[in-house]
Design an enzyme around this catalytic site. Structure first.
Site, short mmCIF file in Angstrom:
data_model
loop_
_atom_site.label_atom_id
_atom_site.label_comp_id
_atom_site.label_asym_id
_atom_site.label_seq_id
_atom_site.Cartn_x
_atom_site.Cartn_y
_atom_site.Cartn_z
N ASP A 1 16.75 -5.39 -0.48
CA ASP A 1 15.31 -5.24 -0.33
C ASP A 1 14.75 -6.66 -0.31
O ASP A 1 14.67 -7.32 -1.34
CB ASP A 1 14.74 -4.42 -1.50
CG ASP A 1 13.22 -4.29 -1.45
OD1 ASP A 1 12.58 -5.02 -0.66
OD2 ASP A 1 12.67 -3.47 -2.20
N PHE B 1 11.87 -1.06 -6.96
CA PHE B 1 10.42 -1.06 -6.85
C PHE B 1 9.92 0.37 -6.67
O PHE B 1 10.68 1.29 -6.38
CB PHE B 1 9.96 -1.96 -5.70
CG PHE B 1 8.47 -2.19 -5.71
CD1 PHE B 1 7.83 -2.66 -6.84
CD2 PHE B 1 7.70 -1.91 -4.59
CE1 PHE B 1 6.47 -2.86 -6.87
CE2 PHE B 1 6.33 -2.11 -4.60
CZ PHE B 1 5.72 -2.58 -5.74
N ASP B 2 8.59 0.56 -6.81
CA ASP B 2 8.04 1.92 -6.86
C ASP B 2 8.33 2.73 -5.60
O ASP B 2 8.73 3.90 -5.68
CB ASP B 2 6.54 1.89 -7.18
CG ASP B 2 5.71 1.10 -6.17
OD1 ASP B 2 6.29 0.44 -5.29
OD2 ASP B 2 4.47 1.14 -6.28
N LYS C 1 4.87 -9.54 2.87
CA LYS C 1 5.03 -10.56 1.81
C LYS C 1 5.52 -11.86 2.46
O LYS C 1 4.73 -12.63 2.97
CB LYS C 1 6.01 -10.08 0.75
CG LYS C 1 5.44 -9.02 -0.20
CD LYS C 1 5.55 -7.63 0.33
CE LYS C 1 5.25 -6.56 -0.68
NZ LYS C 1 5.26 -5.20 -0.09
N TYR D 1 5.01 -0.94 25.97
CA TYR D 1 5.60 0.10 25.13
C TYR D 1 7.10 -0.15 24.91
O TYR D 1 7.61 0.05 23.81
CB TYR D 1 5.39 1.47 25.79
CG TYR D 1 5.84 2.65 24.96
CD1 TYR D 1 4.95 3.30 24.11
CD2 TYR D 1 7.15 3.11 25.00
CE1 TYR D 1 5.35 4.37 23.33
CE2 TYR D 1 7.57 4.19 24.22
CZ TYR D 1 6.65 4.82 23.40
OH TYR D 1 7.06 5.88 22.63
N ALA E 1 11.79 -8.20 0.63
CA ALA E 1 10.37 -8.49 0.79
C ALA E 1 10.02 -9.93 0.45
O ALA E 1 9.16 -10.54 1.09
CB ALA E 1 9.54 -7.53 -0.06
N HIS F 1 0.66 6.36 -9.57
CA HIS F 1 -0.24 5.25 -9.88
C HIS F 1 -1.25 4.97 -8.78
O HIS F 1 -2.32 4.43 -9.04
CB HIS F 1 0.57 3.99 -10.19
CG HIS F 1 1.51 3.56 -9.12
ND1 HIS F 1 2.63 4.28 -8.78
CD2 HIS F 1 1.50 2.48 -8.29
CE1 HIS F 1 3.26 3.67 -7.81
NE2 HIS F 1 2.60 2.58 -7.48
#
Length: 460
Positions: A215, A124-125, A258, A72, A217, A450
């Site tokens: 970001d 991005f969304d 990704k 943990y 990714a 979406h």
């Protein structure tokens, strides 16, 4: 004679994918309310919905899965991952999360307040969703060249420096908590960002004492494009380019599904200790203790290896050449796609592909549905449905681009799969003039609609 490229890996295990008929697929998509997200995977032949978490892991990653330390607190797998992140990015402070949107949720809980404006390059969304959920505004400052799908510009993901300066000049200093730079820029077609642009954005941010958050990714794919397209970096290793581009930023969020080459995971990495301390509060509340943050130890170990593998040139060249192979086949057929090709996907230009379908009938979604019906290929709309309604007027937002994204999972499909996709699209393109009507929305969520939207076909 130049030899054709060959993948620098061989197959150890295969997964059966079930073919189906056109009639079966017509029935299934209607039952799914014409939302491709609602289809079960067994009803899909080739799944290009996303490249997020859908790739194949290497033997070394699977070995780490067997060695995962599930403690943990203070897990050895956590320490491996922390070391890998700092080695590749240079950021000393690190928080694991279960995926990219979780990283955004934690960091934005600290940094975004109601009424804020967050400039960036075609957010991005989930990024835009987390911003608008907090009653703030995502301000798109992408260069204008990004919106011409036929224009060959090497770095269409770049932020327009004048647009960014205008954002700062037009707002009080405390209105903009940070700038977000997405690399590569998914919403603009998986297009890369140059180091020159990151430097200039960083200079603007420093001028106004504002953090720059990346970001990240698909940062490794972005580094590949820098190496082959940006002057002065041809002799640099991918890892050296990564350290260089992150050196101009104050922090990053990452969906590790990704360029981390894993099926689940994400993280936040930061330069500022005080911001890190503030983020730990939300990480513990939303994700878990600081040394696992929603991830299993085995997944953290696999991610540590994946980050190393994804920042090697041979892997990236094979990955990006496979995407380009599909793009080249489509161009040969005259099919309108966004050029130059991005790193993780090919984007169909629905405005040019099916201009006969009205925009308010969601032409990109209509094209994506036809691709599924004709060939069992699942893709995703990057257009009006994804753009959501304006949070203030509640009217549809019509973006400059109406795209259908064909996201290629990493190390998963063969070149024969790419040839099949191209053949299906040629068949649809040859009969495109018959496409007259699209779809209407019968039910939608108030934000990020979406994913769960329900549609019905307009027949007259």
């Amino acid at each position: 004679m130049n030899l054709p490229y060959a993948e620098p890996y061989k197959t150890k295990m295969v997964e059966y994918i079930k073919p189906s008929t056109v009639e079966e697929r017509k029935k299934w998509i209607e039952e799914a309310n014409y939302n491709l997200f609602n289809l079960s995977s067994e009803k899909v032949f080739i799944d290009l919905l996303t490249d997020s978490g859908t790739g194949a892991m290497s033997d070394k990653q699977w070995a780490e899965m067997m060695m995962g330390d599930e403690s943990y607190a203070g897990s050895q797998s956590y320490l491996k991952l922390k070391d890998a992140v700092e080695k590749i990015t240079g950021f000393p402070y690190f928080l694991p999360t279960h995926q990219g949107r979780a990283a955004e949720n934690v960091l934005f809980s600290v940094m975004v307040k109601e009424g804020n404006i967050i400039p960036g390059n075609a957010h991005f969304d989930t990024t835009k969703g987390h911003i608008e959920f907090r009653k703030a505004t995502a301000l798109d400052c992408t260069i204008d060249e990004a919106f011409d799908t036929s224009l060959h510009h090497p770095f269409k993901g770049n932020i327009d420096i004048e647009k960014l300066e205008n954002a700062f000049r037009s707002n009080p200093p405390d209105k903009i908590p940070f700038v977000v730079h997405t690399i590569t820029c998914n919403t603009a077609g998986g297009q890369p960002v140059s180091i020159e642009n990151i430097k200039k954005v960083s200079q603007v941010c420093k001028k106004y004492h504002t953090p720059l958050i990346i970001d990240a990714a698909r940062f490794a794919e972005n580094a590949y494009f820098i190496k082959i397209r940006e002057e002065g970096y041809q002799d640099w290793s991918i890892k050296k380019i990564c350290r260089e581009l992150f050196s101009y930023a104050d922090g990053m969020t990452m969906s590790a599904k990704k360029d981390g080459l894993v099926n689940m995971g994400g993280f936040i990495a930061l330069r500022d200790e005080e911001l890190y301390k503030q983020a730990t509060v939300f990480n513990i509340m939303y994700e878990g203790f600081l040394t696992y943050g929603g991830m299993n130890g085995r997944d953290m170990g696999a991610l540590a290896v994946g980050l190393d593998e994804a920042t090697e040139f041979d892997y990236l060249e094979t990955r990006i050449k496979q995407v380009a192979f599909l793009g080249e086949r489509l161009v040969e057929h005259g099919i309108p796609v966004l050029q130059p090709f991005g790193g993780h996907a090919i984007f169909l230009d629905a405005n040019k592909f099916v201009p006969t379908i009205p925009r308010n009938e969601y032409r990109a979604q209509a094209l994506a549905i036809e691709l599924y019906i004709e060939g069992g290929i699942r893709s995703v709309e990057i257009g009006t449905i994804l753009a959501d309604r304006d949070p203030f007027t509640h009217q549809n937002r019509y973006p400059d681009l109406e795209l259908v994204r064909l996201a290629i999972p990493r190390r998963t499909y063969s070149l024969n799969h790419m040839r099949y996709i191209a053949a299906v699209l040629k068949k649809i393109y040859d009969s495109r003039e018959q496409a007259k009507r699209g779809y209407s929305i019968v039910d939608e969520a108030p934000i990020m609609r979406h994913f769960t939207v329900k549609l019905e076909k307009i027949s007259h």
